[in-house]
Write a protein that holds these residues in place. Structure first.
Motif, PDB file in Angstrom:
ATOM      1  N   LEU A  79     -52.993   5.610  77.445  1.00 52.84           N
ATOM      2  CA  LEU A  79     -53.888   4.752  76.644  1.00 52.84           C
ATOM      3  C   LEU A  79     -53.166   3.398  76.626  1.00 52.84           C
ATOM      4  O   LEU A  79     -52.372   3.085  77.122  1.00 52.84           O
ATOM      5  CB  LEU A  79     -52.938   5.723  75.896  1.00 52.84           C
ATOM      6  CG  LEU A  79     -53.044   7.233  75.351  1.00 52.84           C
ATOM      7  CD1 LEU A  79     -52.282   7.821  74.384  1.00 52.84           C
ATOM      8  CD2 LEU A  79     -54.594   7.761  75.427  1.00 52.84           C
ATOM      9  N   GLU A  80     -54.409   2.501  76.686  1.00 57.98           N
ATOM     10  CA  GLU A  80     -54.415   1.490  76.398  1.00 57.98           C
ATOM     11  C   GLU A  80     -54.788   0.218  75.186  1.00 57.98           C
ATOM     12  O   GLU A  80     -56.025   0.740  74.839  1.00 57.98           O
ATOM     13  CB  GLU A  80     -55.042   0.793  77.536  1.00 57.98           C
ATOM     14  CG  GLU A  80     -54.711  -1.307  77.386  1.00 57.98           C
ATOM     15  CD  GLU A  80     -53.765  -2.090  77.273  1.00 57.98           C
ATOM     16  OE1 GLU A  80     -53.058  -2.237  75.364  1.00 57.98           O
ATOM     17  OE2 GLU A  80     -52.632  -1.459  77.860  1.00 57.98           O
ATOM     18  N   ARG A  81     -53.867   0.356  73.689  1.00 60.08           N
ATOM     19  CA  ARG A  81     -54.360  -0.095  73.136  1.00 60.08           C
ATOM     20  C   ARG A  81     -55.367  -1.386  73.062  1.00 60.08           C
ATOM     21  O   ARG A  81     -55.844  -2.098  72.049  1.00 60.08           O
ATOM     22  CB  ARG A  81     -52.896  -0.382  72.259  1.00 60.08           C
ATOM     23  CG  ARG A  81     -52.030  -2.248  72.333  1.00 60.08           C
ATOM     24  CD  ARG A  81     -51.280  -2.358  71.839  1.00 60.08           C
ATOM     25  NE  ARG A  81     -51.155  -2.402  70.559  1.00 60.08           N
ATOM     26  CZ  ARG A  81     -50.110  -1.965  69.719  1.00 60.08           C
ATOM     27  NH1 ARG A  81     -49.261  -2.307  69.988  1.00 60.08           N
ATOM     28  NH2 ARG A  81     -50.568  -2.673  68.004  1.00 60.08           N
ATOM     29  N   GLY A  82     -55.413  -2.092  74.033  1.00 55.70           N
ATOM     30  CA  GLY A  82     -55.942  -3.757  73.870  1.00 55.70           C
ATOM     31  C   GLY A  82     -57.237  -3.361  75.256  1.00 55.70           C
ATOM     32  O   GLY A  82     -58.133  -2.046  75.033  1.00 55.70           O
ATOM     33  N   LYS A  83     -58.313  -4.547  75.052  1.00 52.62           N
ATOM     34  CA  LYS A  83     -59.220  -3.800  76.128  1.00 52.62           C
ATOM     35  C   LYS A  83     -59.004  -3.955  77.732  1.00 52.62           C
ATOM     36  O   LYS A  83     -57.488  -4.918  78.681  1.00 52.62           O
ATOM     37  CB  LYS A  83     -59.891  -5.004  75.354  1.00 52.62           C
ATOM     38  CG  LYS A  83     -60.637  -5.049  74.388  1.00 52.62           C
ATOM     39  CD  LYS A  83     -61.163  -5.579  73.984  1.00 52.62           C
ATOM     40  CE  LYS A  83     -61.649  -6.069  72.369  1.00 52.62           C
ATOM     41  NZ  LYS A  83     -62.896  -6.927  72.085  1.00 52.62           N
TER      42      LYS A  83
ATOM     43  N   SER B 262     -57.105   1.748  72.579  1.00 48.87           N
ATOM     44  CA  SER B 262     -57.567   3.477  72.223  1.00 48.87           C
ATOM     45  C   SER B 262     -55.033   3.528  71.861  1.00 48.87           C
ATOM     46  O   SER B 262     -54.520   3.281  72.849  1.00 48.87           O
ATOM     47  CB  SER B 262     -56.959   3.940  72.604  1.00 48.87           C
ATOM     48  OG  SER B 262     -58.301   4.627  73.280  1.00 48.87           O
ATOM     49  N   CYS B 263     -54.759   2.971  70.927  1.00 44.21           N
ATOM     50  CA  CYS B 263     -53.017   2.753  69.817  1.00 44.21           C
ATOM     51  C   CYS B 263     -52.470   3.800  69.698  1.00 44.21           C
ATOM     52  O   CYS B 263     -53.521   5.040  69.191  1.00 44.21           O
ATOM     53  CB  CYS B 263     -53.799   1.481  69.033  1.00 44.21           C
ATOM     54  SG  CYS B 263     -51.675   1.290  68.787  1.00 44.21           S
ATOM     55  N   LEU B 264     -51.551   4.243  70.370  1.00 44.84           N
ATOM     56  CA  LEU B 264     -50.501   5.545  70.207  1.00 44.84           C
ATOM     57  C   LEU B 264     -50.282   4.905  68.673  1.00 44.84           C
ATOM     58  O   LEU B 264     -49.303   4.201  68.606  1.00 44.84           O
ATOM     59  CB  LEU B 264     -49.340   5.318  70.736  1.00 44.84           C
ATOM     60  CG  LEU B 264     -48.289   6.324  70.513  1.00 44.84           C
ATOM     61  CD1 LEU B 264     -49.062   7.168  70.915  1.00 44.84           C
ATOM     62  CD2 LEU B 264     -47.070   6.037  71.503  1.00 44.84           C
TER      63      LEU B 264
END
Length: 528
Positions: free
Chosen positions: A124-128, A229-231
């Protein structure tokens, strides 16, 4: 295998000269040498009129043991090579694939090792992605339009993507993880010299190509990536993780969550704190980016040989007011000062170099250690709030631009009006501002004390026209998330990992911690 240490050669030597020296040192003929590999290459500049390269080598011959036995030198010895080995899978079968929050070096290397072993991790990576992230960062530097989820701190590759890409570490690791990290980088496009350079670096331009290759390999081995996709939440039952929430909308069932969230995931720290995940505040350091002409640094280090050698780096330490530590951090030869902000109306800076390090200026953070006492600790997030207050002040001083001041003016507490004999190399707009107002008295005085001491080692370090930029506040995580000997939190299934969790300090140590965490998961569990 024979290891040779402290083999010295002139800076103008050739590959043939190196091979000839190996034959001479081992007292063998060319036909007896089967192969050699450079393990470490460094520059010894202690004697300015006699600068030379120093090598550590691994050499293979027709009879290593016999040849080494004949030579009675401490610098030559026979060694058995021990390759890195990932542990066998544990007996307890996972119900779901491991989830890794964060795709910085800790998260990526954890994912890579787990994917290689058949665990098909979810990242999962909140950024791009790096490709999209680069566009957002360039837009921010040119237009000032900050994307709080895609910037110098957040996105694929983590904060290290926009840095010098240093791969040096103080970790002593006889298991071979250090070498494994370098091999993985090289396999995905990094230059081969990182394997032996005493101060290896990749550079932000090459990192931006290596990281997507690493991602693709993980996907090819069954891993999955979810960007933007931010936790945002956890589901915990009986002190055991059961699911994770993404973007306040979607839930994913999970047995394992690796928290490789980086040092700037402040909202995630708050969420974890709300769930009573055990953590504590920790000491870190704050200060300013300091720019000098690269030519000055290189000539001080190498004198007349400067044009024959790579741009020089430096590392300096001192004691400030009340014996506070003052030291250089993330030194970038031929680099740039960058606006590394990730929150609206808060401003932080960092340093960045390209692989060639061919910029006009050298820069590093000169930072002063701070402890929980300085930020009046009242809980594990006190250091985080201390960082935020400094960044808000820096944003205000620069009116949203990188606030800068010449060192002479900073020392005299007066405004700067123009640059001196050289200009700033900065990514992001800048503005002269009263940086002397940024810190409390003891930090300010410690900074001055350090600069004066560094000038005794590097003449001109405290020259009047040195350019200061602020604020350097993201030197390390302000918290440590507790984990036990099995790398787990008190909450079963949660594995704090890397720099953000308080267990690393830079690309290399974070990557190694990612591998250690993957080992801990694999040793206990079998793939789903």
């Amino acid at each position: 295998m024979i290891q040779i240490q402290q083999l010295k050669l002139p800076i103008t030597h050739t590959c043939k000269d190196l091979e000839t020296k190996i034959l001479k040192v081992l007292k063998i003929q060319k036909e007896q040498l089967t192969d050699y590999r450079i393990i470490k290459q460094s520059i010894d500049a202690r004697k300015k009129q006699e600068i030379h390269y120093v090598y550590t080598l691994e050499v293979s011959t027709i009879n290593d043991r016999k040849i080494a036995k004949k030579l009675h030198f401490d610098s030559i010895r026979y060694m058995e090579q021990k390759p890195y080995r990932f542990p066998s899978s544990g007996s307890k079968k996972l119900t779901h694939p491991p989830v890794i929050a964060g795709s910085g070096p800790a998260g990526l290397f954890c994912a890579y090792m787990l994917a290689l072993a058949g665990y098909a991790p979810i990242v999962l990576e909140r950024g791009k992605t790096v490709e999209e992230r680069q566009k957002d960062v360039q837009r921010f530097w040119k237009e000032g339009c900050l994307n709080p989820e895609s910037n110098v701190q957040f996105g694929e590759g983590g904060a290290g993507t926009f840095s010098d890409g240093k791969l040096n570490t103080l970790i002593k690791d006889p298991t071979g993880r250090n070498r494994k990290v370098l091999e993985i980088f090289i396999d995905h496009g990094a230059p081969k010299e990182i394997f032996y350079d005493a101060k290896p670096h990749i550079g932000t331009d090459l990192l931006a190509k290596v990281i997507p290759a690493l991602r693709q390999d993980i996907i090819n081995m069954g891993g999955r990536f979810f960007f933007e996709s931010c936790l945002t939440d956890l589901t915990i039952s009986n002190k055991t993780l059961t699911a994770v929430e993404i973007n306040h909308r979607e839930n994913i069932n999970a047995d394992i969550l690796v928290l490789a969230i980086g040092h700037s995931a402040r909202d995630t720290f708050s969420m974890l704190h709300d769930h009573n995940i055990p953590m504590e505040e920790k000491s870190f350091a704050v200060g300013l980016r300091v720019e000098h002409p690269q030519e000055m640094i290189s000539r001080n280090q190498y004198k007349d040989a400067a044009s024959l050698l790579p741009p020089a780096a430096y590392k300096v330490t001192a004691k400030g007011t009340n014996q506070r530590g003052v030291y250089s951090f993330c030194m970038c030869p031929g680099g740039y000062v960058v606006n590394a902000s990730s929150e609206e109306k808060r401003l932080a800076v960092n340093g960045m170099s390209y692989y060639k390090r061919d910029g006009a200026n050298a820069n590093s953070a000169i930072i002063v250690s701070v402890t929980p006492k300085d930020f009046h600790a009242s809980g594990p997030l006190s250091g985080l709030e201390f960082q935020r207050r400094l960044e808000e002040k820096a944003f205000g001083l620069g009116e949203g631009q990188i606030p800068q001041q010449l060192y002479g003016d900073f020392k005299c507490r007066q405004h700067s009006r123009s640059y001196g004999s050289f200009s700033s190399a900065a990514c992001g707009s800048t503005r002269f501002a009263p940086l002397h107002q940024l810190f409390e008295k003891e930090i300010y005085e410690s900074f001055l004390c350090g600069m004066e001491q560094f000038a005794k080692k590097i003449p001109g370090f405290d020259r009047e026209d040195v350019i200061l930029s602020g604020v350097e506040s993201r030197t390390s995580s302000p918290v440590r998330i507790h984990r036990n000997a099995e790398f787990q939190s008190e909450i079963k299934g949660i594995y704090p990992c890397g720099e953000g969790a308080g267990y690393a300090g830079g690309i290399m140590s974070a990557a190694i911690d990612g591998i250690k965490t993957a080992e801990a998961v694999a040793s206990r569990y079998a793939p789903a």
